[in-house]
Design a protein around this motif. Structure first.
Motif, PDB file in Angstrom:
ATOM      1  N   GLY A  22       0.921  -1.370  -0.146  1.00 18.91           N
ATOM      2  CA  GLY A  22      -0.252   0.096   0.038  1.00 18.91           C
ATOM      3  C   GLY A  22       0.805   1.246  -0.146  1.00 18.91           C
ATOM      4  O   GLY A  22       0.452   2.266   0.197  1.00 18.91           O
ATOM      5  N   ASP A  23       2.236   1.105  -0.230  1.00 17.68           N
ATOM      6  CA  ASP A  23       2.856   2.319  -0.304  1.00 17.68           C
ATOM      7  C   ASP A  23       3.212   2.842  -1.589  1.00 17.68           C
ATOM      8  O   ASP A  23       3.108   2.132  -2.660  1.00 17.68           O
ATOM      9  CB  ASP A  23       4.556   2.002   0.320  1.00 17.68           C
ATOM     10  N   TYR A  24       3.348   4.294  -1.717  1.00 19.45           N
ATOM     11  CA  TYR A  24       3.852   4.729  -3.026  1.00 19.45           C
ATOM     12  C   TYR A  24       4.844   5.660  -2.995  1.00 19.45           C
ATOM     13  O   TYR A  24       5.224   6.257  -1.755  1.00 19.45           O
ATOM     14  CB  TYR A  24       2.547   5.646  -3.698  1.00 19.45           C
ATOM     15  N   PHE A  25       5.629   6.110  -3.979  1.00 18.27           N
ATOM     16  CA  PHE A  25       6.801   7.026  -3.960  1.00 18.27           C
ATOM     17  C   PHE A  25       6.699   7.644  -5.422  1.00 18.27           C
ATOM     18  O   PHE A  25       6.309   7.078  -6.283  1.00 18.27           O
ATOM     19  CB  PHE A  25       8.035   6.204  -3.930  1.00 18.27           C
ATOM     20  N   THR A  26       6.808   9.009  -5.329  1.00 22.52           N
ATOM     21  CA  THR A  26       6.895   9.685  -6.484  1.00 22.52           C
ATOM     22  C   THR A  26       7.776  10.878  -6.342  1.00 22.52           C
ATOM     23  O   THR A  26       8.291  11.243  -5.066  1.00 22.52           O
ATOM     24  CB  THR A  26       5.396  10.216  -6.706  1.00 22.52           C
ATOM     25  N   PHE A  27       8.515  11.377  -7.521  1.00 21.74           N
ATOM     26  CA  PHE A  27       9.569  12.464  -7.684  1.00 21.74           C
ATOM     27  C   PHE A  27       8.753  13.597  -8.478  1.00 21.74           C
ATOM     28  O   PHE A  27       8.289  13.361  -9.501  1.00 21.74           O
ATOM     29  CB  PHE A  27      10.455  11.794  -8.212  1.00 21.74           C
ATOM     30  N   LEU A  28       8.939  14.819  -8.107  1.00 16.86           N
ATOM     31  CA  LEU A  28       8.297  16.140  -8.749  1.00 16.86           C
ATOM     32  C   LEU A  28       9.470  17.234  -8.876  1.00 16.86           C
ATOM     33  O   LEU A  28      10.337  16.938  -8.209  1.00 16.86           O
ATOM     34  CB  LEU A  28       7.346  16.728  -7.705  1.00 16.86           C
ATOM     35  N   GLN A  29       9.278  17.660 -10.142  1.00 18.44           N
ATOM     36  CA  GLN A  29      10.217  18.910 -10.178  1.00 18.44           C
ATOM     37  C   GLN A  29       9.489  20.102 -10.737  1.00 18.44           C
ATOM     38  O   GLN A  29       8.440  20.084 -11.330  1.00 18.44           O
ATOM     39  CB  GLN A  29      11.116  18.567 -11.214  1.00 18.44           C
ATOM     40  N   VAL A  30       9.832  21.207 -10.242  1.00 19.17           N
ATOM     41  CA  VAL A  30       9.316  22.658 -10.679  1.00 19.17           C
ATOM     42  C   VAL A  30      10.478  23.491 -11.080  1.00 19.17           C
ATOM     43  O   VAL A  30      11.613  23.250 -11.008  1.00 19.17           O
ATOM     44  CB  VAL A  30       8.645  23.218  -9.495  1.00 19.17           C
ATOM     45  N   SER A  31      10.177  24.478 -11.970  1.00 19.96           N
ATOM     46  CA  SER A  31      10.987  25.182 -12.596  1.00 19.96           C
ATOM     47  C   SER A  31      11.862  26.381 -11.801  1.00 19.96           C
ATOM     48  O   SER A  31      11.376  26.559 -10.624  1.00 19.96           O
ATOM     49  CB  SER A  31      10.514  25.999 -13.768  1.00 19.96           C
ATOM     50  N   ALA A  32      12.918  26.962 -12.235  1.00 12.77           N
ATOM     51  CA  ALA A  32      13.443  27.965 -11.349  1.00 12.77           C
ATOM     52  C   ALA A  32      12.479  29.263 -11.349  1.00 12.77           C
ATOM     53  O   ALA A  32      12.964  29.812 -10.239  1.00 12.77           O
ATOM     54  CB  ALA A  32      14.675  28.282 -12.176  1.00 12.77           C
ATOM     55  N   ALA A  33      11.919  29.533 -12.227  1.00 16.78           N
ATOM     56  CA  ALA A  33      10.997  30.441 -12.090  1.00 16.78           C
ATOM     57  C   ALA A  33       9.914  30.304 -10.973  1.00 16.78           C
ATOM     58  O   ALA A  33       9.572  31.250 -10.072  1.00 16.78           O
ATOM     59  CB  ALA A  33       9.998  30.800 -13.349  1.00 16.78           C
TER      60      ALA A  33
END
Length: 129
Positions: A69-80
């Motif tokens: 029942g575990d999840y893992f995710t990676f997110l990225q946002v811009s320098a702006a």
């Protein structure tokens, strides 16, 4: 030939200043989020898609809960985005869905960090309706 001490100190200070990046020129932001999907009784729910969407930059990711029942995710946002949000904090929507529709949802603030800095895994658990 002797070099004046002030010249050496000035050279070192100048070199150090050139090596530092401008704090007004932010880097992209990175975040790692992990959590669990829990049923109303508290049991872990495997095999369900968990989606994360952050309105800023349209940052989004989907992960499927594992057998525990575990999840893992990676997110990225811009320098702006990093330059426009307070300390890299971005509200993101989390939802767990299957073929019957939404099973769980929540909104949580995700902290984004500059590359090269320690990036702590941020826990966000979802509880089914």
């Amino acid at each position: 030939m002797r070099v004046p001490c002030q010249l050496i100190v000035a050279s070192v200070v100048l070199c150090m200043a050139c090596g530092h990046s401008d704090p007004t020129d932010p880097s992209p932001g990175i975040a790692e989020v992990a959590g669990r999907l829990l049923s109303p009784s508290g049991a872990l729910v495997p095999g369900i898609a968990v989606s994360v969407s952050c309105p800023t930059d349209s940052a989004a990711a989907t992960s499927v809960t594992n057998g525990d029942g575990d999840y893992f995710t990676f997110l990225q946002v811009s320098a702006a985005t990093m330059g426009s949000v307070s300390n890299g904090r971005v509200p993101c929507a989390f939802s767990a869905t299957d073929s019957t529709g939404a099973r769980a949802d929540t909104v949580a603030t995700v902290y984004f960090y500059a590359p090269g800095t320690p990036i702590p895994e941020q826990p966000v658990d979802l509880h089914e309706h």
